[in-house]
Design an enzyme around this catalytic site. Structure first.
Site, PDB file in Angstrom:
ATOM      1  CB  THR A  99      -7.317   0.035   1.631  1.00  0.00           C
ATOM      2  OG1 THR A  99      -8.136   1.294   1.190  1.00  0.00           O
ATOM      3  CG2 THR A  99      -6.838   0.222   2.912  1.00  0.00           C
ATOM      4  CB  SER A 152       0.684  -4.454   2.922  1.00  0.00           C
ATOM      5  OG  SER A 152       0.053  -5.919   3.052  1.00  0.00           O
ATOM      6  CB  THR A 153      -1.335  -6.274  -1.772  1.00  0.00           C
ATOM      7  OG1 THR A 153      -1.261  -7.222  -0.684  1.00  0.00           O
ATOM      8  CG2 THR A 153      -0.929  -7.072  -2.967  1.00  0.00           C
ATOM      9  CG  ASP A 204      -8.984  -3.421  -2.415  1.00  0.00           C
ATOM     10  OD1 ASP A 204      -7.797  -3.489  -1.870  1.00  0.00           O
ATOM     11  OD2 ASP A 204     -10.012  -3.063  -2.053  1.00  0.00           O
ATOM     12  N   GLY A 205      -6.480  -5.378  -2.613  1.00  0.00           N
ATOM     13  CA  GLY A 205      -6.125  -6.673  -2.312  1.00  0.00           C
ATOM     14  C   GLY A 205      -7.102  -7.558  -1.566  1.00  0.00           C
ATOM     15  N   GLY A 250     -11.627  -6.783   4.405  1.00  0.00           N
ATOM     16  CA  GLY A 250     -11.863  -5.746   5.653  1.00  0.00           C
ATOM     17  C   GLY A 250     -11.005  -6.041   6.464  1.00  0.00           C
ATOM     18  N   GLY A 251      -9.875  -6.712   6.419  1.00  0.00           N
ATOM     19  CA  GLY A 251      -8.924  -7.051   7.549  1.00  0.00           C
ATOM     20  C   GLY A 251      -8.166  -5.541   7.774  1.00  0.00           C
ATOM     21  N   GLY A 252      -8.259  -4.718   7.013  1.00  0.00           N
ATOM     22  CA  GLY A 252      -7.746  -3.260   7.340  1.00  0.00           C
ATOM     23  C   GLY A 252      -8.590  -2.218   7.726  1.00  0.00           C
ATOM     24  CD  GLU A 290     -10.823  -2.507   1.202  1.00  0.00           C
ATOM     25  OE1 GLU A 290      -9.753  -2.356   1.164  1.00  0.00           O
ATOM     26  OE2 GLU A 290     -11.599  -3.593   1.661  1.00  0.00           O
TER      27      GLU A 290
END
Ligand code: 5RP
Length: 240
Positions: free
Chosen positions: A35, A37-38, A90-91, A104-106, A112
């Site tokens: 999850t 932007s990357t 994942d990013g 966990g920024g998102g 995840e």
């Protein structure tokens, strides 16, 4: 889909890392889709492979990723139907030289971590701006049950202090000011501790607190990190 050429160098680096990770994808693989932007660029690459006829089965780590993957026609499954995955990409919000992460920024850290832990390999894709010598520049997200939230917040504060981390966990809110709710219906406390002297000790302390569902420290989870910048990609750890 966005144009493959990007004017934003950071976004170009993210695309480069995602494209390198896509080279690891083989026919028949069961994939975890990250999850953010990357990871979004990686999902685009997976969509292209599916469109070209590659047989893949994927588990998304968030409702946002599920929606993107479904729109691209990527075959989706769940960990109930497919509990063992080959690879998750994942990013990350931060990584250190020992491949330890803060995620966990998102707000997707719980799913995840579950999806990455169900995978034979987790490969992280990121740009160089996320690299730190010691974890803690990015406030550590901790997913908590809403019931008893203030009591849990105080437990976290005290437990963190015992392992050398000072700071007041702050309840995450959306841009509209409403309390942020995760895909699993929980809240997030963002913990701006600064440098975390002992990530393993903090992870153990947080995991022992009733009311804490999961924390964003990923320790011993990432097999490799693909780090991109304008000059190309650099691999930390073992991709194979
Ligand atoms: C979401 C995450 C993301 O992987 C992390 O926030 C990185 O996102 P981005 O690629 O947009 O910088 O952990 O919960």
């Amino acid at each position: 889909m966005d144009s493959p050429m990007s004017a934003d160098p950071l976004d170009a680096a993210k695309r480069l890392a995602a494209a390198r990770a896509a080279e690891l994808v083989r026919p028949g693989m069961r994939l975890g889709l990250g999850t953010g932007s990357t990871a979004k660029h990686f999902v685009d690459c997976v969509g292209e492979k599916v469109r070209a006829g590659m047989d893949l089965l994927c588990v998304p780590t968030s409702e946002a990723t599920r929606a993107q993957a479904a729109a691209l026609g990527i075959p989706l499954t769940t960990l109930d139907e497919t509990p063992d995955l080959d690879l998750t990409v994942d990013g990350t919000d931060e990584f250190d030289p020992e491949l330890r992460l803060i995620k966990g920024g998102g707000g997707a850290l719980l799913r995840e971590k579950i999806v990455a832990s169900a995978s034979a390999r987790m490969v992280v894709i990121t740009d160089r701006s996320k690299e730190v010598a010691r974890l803690g520049r990015f406030p550590l997200p901790v997913e908590v049950i809403s019931f008893g939230l203030e009591a849990t917040r105080r437990h976290i504060e005290r437990a963190a202090a015992r392992v050398g981390c000072a700071g007041t966990p702050a309840l995450r809110r959306g841009r509209d000011g409403h309390v942020f709710v995760t895909d699993s219906g929980n809240s997030i406390l963002d913990c701006a501790f600064g440098v975390i002297p002992d990530p393993e000790a903090l992870a153990a302390a947080l995991a022992a607190i009733p009311g804490v569902v999961e924390h964003g420290l990923f320790i011993g989870v990432a097999r490799a990190i693909i780090v991109a910048d304008a000059s190309g990609v650099n691999i930390r750890g073992e991709l194979a």
